[in-house]
Each structure stands twice: as C-alpha cells, then as structure tokens.
Design an enzyme around this catalytic site. Structure first.
Site, PDB file in Angstrom:
ATOM      1  N   SER A   1       0.910  -1.263  -0.145  1.00 27.09           N
ATOM      2  CA  SER A   1      -0.088  -0.142   0.068  1.00 27.09           C
ATOM      3  C   SER A   1       1.074   1.302   0.036  1.00 27.09           C
ATOM      4  O   SER A   1       2.066   1.184   0.389  1.00 27.09           O
ATOM      5  CB  SER A   1      -0.866   0.011   1.055  1.00 27.09           C
ATOM      6  OG  SER A   1      -1.498   1.304   1.476  1.00 27.09           O
TER       7      SER A   1
ATOM      8  N   TYR B   1      -1.746  -1.758  10.715  1.00 28.75           N
ATOM      9  CA  TYR B   1      -1.716  -2.178   9.105  1.00 28.75           C
ATOM     10  C   TYR B   1      -0.431  -1.444   8.325  1.00 28.75           C
ATOM     11  O   TYR B   1       0.154  -2.120   7.725  1.00 28.75           O
ATOM     12  CB  TYR B   1      -3.023  -1.407   8.604  1.00 28.75           C
ATOM     13  CG  TYR B   1      -2.979  -1.710   7.182  1.00 28.75           C
ATOM     14  CD1 TYR B   1      -3.755  -2.929   6.312  1.00 28.75           C
ATOM     15  CD2 TYR B   1      -2.748  -0.532   6.246  1.00 28.75           C
ATOM     16  CE1 TYR B   1      -3.967  -3.020   5.370  1.00 28.75           C
ATOM     17  CE2 TYR B   1      -3.065  -0.655   4.850  1.00 28.75           C
ATOM     18  CZ  TYR B   1      -3.557  -2.050   4.286  1.00 28.75           C
ATOM     19  OH  TYR B   1      -3.520  -1.959   2.845  1.00 28.75           O
TER      20      TYR B   1
END
Length: 248
Positions: free
Chosen positions: A142, A155
C-alpha cells in the site's frame, strides 16, 4: 511474462481486488488456485469462473492451515508458476482511548494475515517457483508502506514490513534465479469493503487488478498503481509533504 497457461496461487481471492484478479487471470488464460477462508464464497466463485479456477479453503492466520496449503502447492501438478499475496485486513484503532475488547487478538490477527502469512508462503514456495521458466511472486502492499496514517498503525507497519521483505528477497534471489520475478504492487485507496466509508478518490478493483497484471507482464520490480505513481515522486523529493498527505 505471459499469463496464458500459468498456474497462479492467489490469496484473498473472493473479495475486492482479489476477486477481480481471479476473473482477469482466468480471462488471460491462467489457472487460478484461489485461496480464502470462506468456503461458500470460493464455491460461488468456482461456479462463476469454471474449471480454470481451483479452490483452497485456508485461514491464513492459522500456521497449520498454511502448512497444509504449502504442502499441496509444493506437490502440485502441473507445478505452481506464481504466487500473488493479495489477502489483507485493516483494523482502525485509537489506542489512547483503549476501546478494544481484545487488543492482543486484534493485533495478532492483523499481523498474521498481512505480514506473517505472505512471508511464510514466499519463504516456503520460492525454491519451487525459482525452478520455473517464468516464476513470479507479487506481494501487494500500500502507499501506507511509505508513511503511516494515524488511525491504522498496525496495518501500516505490516505493509512497510512486507515492502522491505519483498526487496530483500529480490536481492537474495536476483543472481541465482534471474528467471524469477519478485515484485511489490503498491496500491492506492481502492473501492472495497475494507475501505468503505474511508477516504476519497478511490479507484475501482477492476482497474487495480488490471494495472497489477500489466505490471507482471512488463516484469516491473515495483508496480505503482493509480495515484501512487505521483506519490512516489513526492515521497522522494518532498518526504515531509508525502507524510502529511498519507497521515489522514
């Protein structure tokens, strides 16, 4: 790399980007070995996509289930050609408020799915994939691997860890297995169930999957999707601005 005729192991195959990847891989002539923990969703996907999709029910949090999956992949005939570590989850958390019912469970679940599982699959399957004429490993990370946002620090940490692992593994295999492509796919915000109600300017799972597969075909070490192409430049030239953008 040509996708036609390849056998690709895909995690997180029943939802969001993974579902689109499964559909587009099948359309490109690949056989997809689809992994998810929801057996009913896998069965539905099998009915939709037909015999080019094979299903494997596995809870990636569970080490024993991962070992079973790895054992099946190592003995697969025809041999496995590729691995796409797409499965992921995000828990938004305000640790100062201390509202978690089971803090240790939440953290363990997120770390196991996002980081431990892809590392385990990569480490176990890389010797097999290195023997293929065109082997490939794709780890989906990401933009938040570059700099974290404030409400999902675990995360962001897992994606940063996976980014570094992917680069290190590429260094390790580069000279000894030049036929093995090891790439990171850096995703922007994508319109999925995980991102519902979060952020603006999302791209569709269809586009995200399409751009990922183009990156595989072109042999890119880093596959930057959508706005991450611009963010990459900003992060290099103005890291403080990049951090403010991603912080949220």
């Amino acid at each position: 790399m040509w996708l036609e005729g390849k056998h690709i192991l895909l995690t997180g195959a029943t939802r969001g980007i993974g579902r689109e990847l499964a559909k587009q891989l099948v359309a490109a002539g690949a056989t997809v070995l689809a992994v998810a923990r929801d057996d009913e969703a896998l069965t539905a996907l099998k009915w939709e996509l037909g015999p080019q999709l094979q299903t494997y029910t596995c809870d990636l949090q569970n080490a024993a289930e991962r070992e079973q999956l790895i054992s099946e992949m190592m003995g697969a005939q025809p041999p496995l050609d590729g691995l796409i570590n797409n499965a992921g989850m995000q828990v938004e958390a305000d640790y100062l408020m201390g509202t978690h019912v089971d803090l240790a469970k939440d953290i363990s679940m997120e770390v196991n799915v996002n980081l431990v599982a892809p590392l385990h699959l990569c480490a176990a399957l890389v010797p097999c994939l290195a023997k293929r004429p065109e082997g490939v490993i794709i780890n989906v990370t990401s933009a938040l691997a570059l700099s974290p946002k404030q409400d999902a620090p675990v995360y962001c940490s897992t994606k940063a860890g996976l980014r570094n692992f992917t680069t290190g593994l590429r260094y390790q295999t580069g000279q000894l297995a030049p036929n093995l492509q090891i790439s990171e796919c850096i995703m922007p915000l994508v319109e999925t169930a995980m991102t519902k109600g979060r952020g603006r300017g999302k791209i569709s799972p269809d586009r995200a999957a399409r751009d990922l597969l183009q990156g595989i075909k072109h042999g890119a070490d880093e596959i930057w999707i959508g706005k991450t192409r611009l963010l990459r430049i900003i992060h290099r030239l103005l890291p403080e601005l990049s951090a403010r953008i991603l912080r949220g």
